[in-house]
Design an enzyme around this catalytic site. Structure first.
Site: not given
Length: 493
Positions: A175-177, A189, A194-195, A238, A287
């Protein structure tokens, strides 16, 4: 109870009084944030804004706005029951060898269940009922929330970004904004560790100059969404983990533009690519710290296909000073972490991530202390064992007689069992949240450990204090005569 899609979960929440439909027109520009924030801080329900101004697609907010709803999403009624999920993850991360024949037989169902939950590929899916390509692709038609006055643009917040790297056998969900940049452009972003970013880096090394396929799923079933934010073992997808929790294989469908597989019951799917070298300045955005973050350059995601269900629902959130939805998620997932940590460090009694610490920046751990220096070993272990805690700046370790979830207890332990010089551990040049502007260098800063345990021989030359405890017989006697004393209210003990 398990939920095959987001809509069945919405229906269940509504039946339980945990979701409120808002028929009054509300603007995705700031108004939704203010309403959702007030409701969340009051412990209120999830919100379905049925008439977002300027859009025909309803917006779902505050879905995971209480620990109870997080538990409900995973088929539990009580957040404490999420420790069962943690026990499962602890087993999957480090299965124990059978202690004998009977134990081996007893473990067969768990091994069989874990092996039988790969995703189920379907040929047709609700998420592809409506398809738009070419000039019809227009992200501005989605009711993307503009959360805070200082935000530079609307922001996609709850998208599951699906990637695959050449070194991985499985897909990655993260989950990336994503900042809205144009009718077919978003800024992805993802931080370098991160993966998705790692998959992209590996792809660039193996396929220099080629576009990298990416898919973003919005409004997936709640278990798959939460599977993307739990510490799933690296060897497990997942999707498989979501299937284990659901008790039913996760249905996926091949994307329209690439070989990536997407959750079949998702509300909206964005497909496209990241072109090598195409970057854009992202931010600033309010944020989870309660501040606007710095701007920086990130890859641009070009959307070539949008598909969605008929009468699709847009899932959104906001981040701000705690409590916010990520903080509530952290409170609930705290219970998942406890069994995982205990598996590696059995001396841990409890573990707490206070929500006011921005979900993960501070942790308090209670232990059964067994030797001098034990607290420091636990600090080092917590910082290094799970990726989720690499950004934890402060760790306080207390004895088992201290409730690590009660600040009165914790502060008492810090002020009576600590010497600032002897019992403080400082570590320089460690990974720090990129959004932490208090660190001297972006992404690199220090950590502090506070040993608030009773000190053993070898840690002090002083005679250690003995806690004051009232005689139990006297306490029972006072309990018995309390009503006769004429004192209106008994203090909480």
């Amino acid at each position: 109870m398990s939920f095959k899609d987001l809509r069945s979960f919405i229906s269940h929440l509504e039946e339980c009084g945990e979701l409120k439909r808002v028929s009054y027109p509300v603007d995705p520009y700031l108004e939704m944030t203010e309403i959702a924030d007030r409701v969340l801080r009051a412990g209120g329900p999830a919100l379905l804004f049925e008439q977002p101004k300027g859009h025909s697609m309803p917006v779902l907010a505050n879905l995971f706005g209480t620990p109870k709803r997080v538990a409900m999403a995973l088929g539990k009624e009580d957040p404490l029951a999420l420790r069962d999920v943690g026990e499962l993850l602890a087993f999957l991360k480090e299965p124990e060898p059978p202690r004998g024949f009977k134990d081996a037989i007893a473990k067969i169902p768990m091994f069989k269940q874990a092996l039988n939950m790969p995703p189920k590929t379907v040929s047709r899916a609700p998420c592809q009922e409506v398809v738009m390509t070419g000039d019809d692709v227009d992200l501005t038609k989605l009711p993307i929330q503009h959360c805070w006055p200082g935000d530079v643009a609307p922001l996609v917040t709850w998208g599951l970004t699906i990637t695959k790297g050449p070194r991985q056998k499985r897909q990655n969900l993260g989950i990336y904004r994503q900042q809205l940049l144009g009718k077919n452009k978003l800024i992805m972003r993802w931080l370098s560790h991160r993966g998705g970013a790692l998959d992209f880096r590996d792809f660039q090394e193996k396929h220099p100059g080629e576009n990298y396929p990416v898919v973003v799923a919005l409004g997936s079933d709640p278990v798959t969404i939460l599977g993307a934010v739990t510490p799933v073992p690296d060897s497990m997808s997942e999707y498989a983990f979501a299937g284990l929790l659901r008790g039913e294989r996760t249905e996926v469908v091949k994307a329209l533009s690439c070989d990536l597989e997407v959750p079949a019951t998702s509300e909206i799917i964005l497909e496209g690519y990241i072109a090598p070298g195409e970057m854009a300045e992202e931010g600033p955005y309010g944020d989870h710290t309660g501040y606007y973050n710095e701007t920086d350059s990130f890859p641009v995601f070009t959307v070539t296909h949008i598909s969605h269900r008929k009468d699709a629902i847009y899932h959104s959130t906001y981040t701000g000073r705690p409590p916010d939805e990520p903080a509530m998620l952290g409170v609930a997932l705290n219970e998942v972490f406890v069994p995982i940590l205990r598996k590696q460090y059995p001396e841990i009694v409890d573990f707490y991530l206070p929500p006011e610490g921005c979900s993960y920046r501070m942790a308090v751990i209670s232990i059964r202390k067994q030797y001098p220096g034990h607290a420091k070993r636990v600090m080092m272990g917590a910082w290094s064992f799970l990726r989720q805690f690499m950004y934890t700046k402060f760790i306080v370790v207390v004895d088992e007689d201290v409730n690590c979830r009660d600040w009165q207890d914790v502060i008492w332990a810090i002020t009576t069992r600590m010497d600032p010089t002897r019992d403080t551990v400082m570590i320089d040049n460690t990974p720090i949240d990129y959004l932490d502007f208090a660190s001297p260098v972006a992404g690199l800063g220090s950590k502090m450990g506070l040993d608030a345990t009773n000190k053993w021989e070898g840690e002090t030359n002083r005679e250690w204090g003995t806690p004051i405890v009232m005689d139990e017989a006297v306490k029972r006697r006072v309990d018995d005569i309390w009503d006769e004393l004429g004192i209106e209210q008994s203090p909480t003990l």
